[in-house]
Write a protein that holds these residues in place. Structure first.
Motif, PDB file in Angstrom:
ATOM      1  N   GLY A 121       0.807  -1.209   0.000  1.00 35.35           N
ATOM      2  CA  GLY A 121       0.000   0.000   0.000  1.00 35.35           C
ATOM      3  C   GLY A 121       0.841   1.259   0.000  1.00 35.35           C
ATOM      4  N   ALA A 177      -5.064   4.821  -5.776  1.00 37.51           N
ATOM      5  CA  ALA A 177      -6.325   4.274  -5.284  1.00 37.51           C
ATOM      6  C   ALA A 177      -6.143   2.878  -4.693  1.00 37.51           C
ATOM      7  N   ARG A 178      -5.350   2.055  -5.344  1.00 37.34           N
ATOM      8  CA  ARG A 178      -5.109   0.698  -4.850  1.00 37.34           C
ATOM      9  C   ARG A 178      -4.314   0.745  -3.538  1.00 37.34           C
ATOM     10  N   GLN A 195      -6.644   1.595  -0.817  1.00 38.38           N
ATOM     11  CA  GLN A 195      -7.489   0.448  -0.489  1.00 38.38           C
ATOM     12  C   GLN A 195      -6.788  -0.485   0.494  1.00 38.38           C
ATOM     13  N   LEU A 196      -5.506  -0.700   0.292  1.00 34.98           N
ATOM     14  CA  LEU A 196      -4.759  -1.599   1.156  1.00 34.98           C
ATOM     15  C   LEU A 196      -4.529  -1.026   2.549  1.00 34.98           C
ATOM     16  N   SER A 254      -6.626   1.370   3.979  1.00 34.05           N
ATOM     17  CA  SER A 254      -7.822   2.063   4.450  1.00 34.05           C
ATOM     18  C   SER A 254      -8.291   1.615   5.824  1.00 34.05           C
ATOM     19  N   HIS A 255      -8.052   0.362   6.188  1.00 31.43           N
ATOM     20  CA  HIS A 255      -8.508  -0.132   7.481  1.00 31.43           C
ATOM     21  C   HIS A 255      -7.342  -0.354   8.443  1.00 31.43           C
TER      22      HIS A 255
END
Length: 219
Positions: free
Chosen positions: A64, A104-105, A108-109, A111-112
């Motif tokens: 990420g 964006a990818r 995503q990795l 984000s949490h």
């Protein structure tokens, strides 16, 4: 496994299912020509922090960070070259799209994870920095400084702990003292001595002591 190879495998796997194929191939080409230092920093930060982390989680975090850097680095190059001001072609369009998808990818990795807020800050400050530079202004922050800090946050918190302040200070100093940008274009690892220094600095539990940042003569 060597951290550079581990980071590169993680990044490649992270975009493996992106379609169409031509877009993924464009992304692969840009990743192949960049340094893996952001991803390596995330991996090393996980290893120097106290606690245990599952390998897939650490690799995903490293990927990420690396993807966000690769996307923003490509965006920086495109802004300076301004390919859309000329006749342009499909390759230019693919580069612009690839930069967006890489970021964006990466988001995503992360984000949490505990690094999500820093990822948002990194992109926001990058936009402000580019606006200031284009208007003739200056900025004290660089993309690499933010990404290096993002890397240690993503890596160290993978173990369930906090990121030592001393480690964050160290990598920001590393970015600022190795030129602009400090990263080589070749897919190299960290400069000599940095890994050992990170392990020493990262071992300080409180991070309250000031840390000497590295200079170019340290490597």
């Amino acid at each position: 496994m060597d951290e550079v190879a581990q980071a590169r495998i993680a990044v490649t796997e992270a975009i493996r299912e992106i379609t169409p194929d031509r877009l993924r191939e464009t992304m692969d080409a840009h990743i192949l020509g960049t340094s893996m230092i952001p991803g390596v920093l995330a991996l090393l930060s996980a290893s120097v922090a106290a606690g245990d982390a599952e390998e897939p989680a650490v690799s995903n975090r490293a990927a990420g960070v690396q993807l966000i850097y690769d996307g923003l680095r490509l965006t920086r190059a495109l802004v300076h070259d301004e390919p859309w001001t000329g006749t342009g072609d499909a390759e230019d369009d693919l580069d612009v799209l690839a930069a967006d998808v890489l970021v964006a990818r990466g988001f995503q990795l992360l984000s949490h994870t505990e690094a999500a807020d820093k990822a948002v800050e990194t992109v926001r400050e990058f936009g402000q920095e580019q606006t200031e530079l284009r208007s003739g202004g200056t900025t004290a922050r660089s993309l690499e400084a933010n990404v290096f800090e993002l890397a240690v946050i993503a890596g160290a918190t993978a173990t369930g702990g906090e990121t030592p302040l001393s480690l964050r200070q160290y990598v920001v100093g590393l970015a600022r003292n190795h030129g602009e940008p400090p990263l080589p274009s070749a897919p190299e690892g960290l400069p000599d001595g940095i890994e050992d220094a990170m392990r020493r600095v990262g071992g300080r539990a409180t991070g309250e002591e000031p840390v000497r940042t590295p200079s170019a003569t340290d490597t």
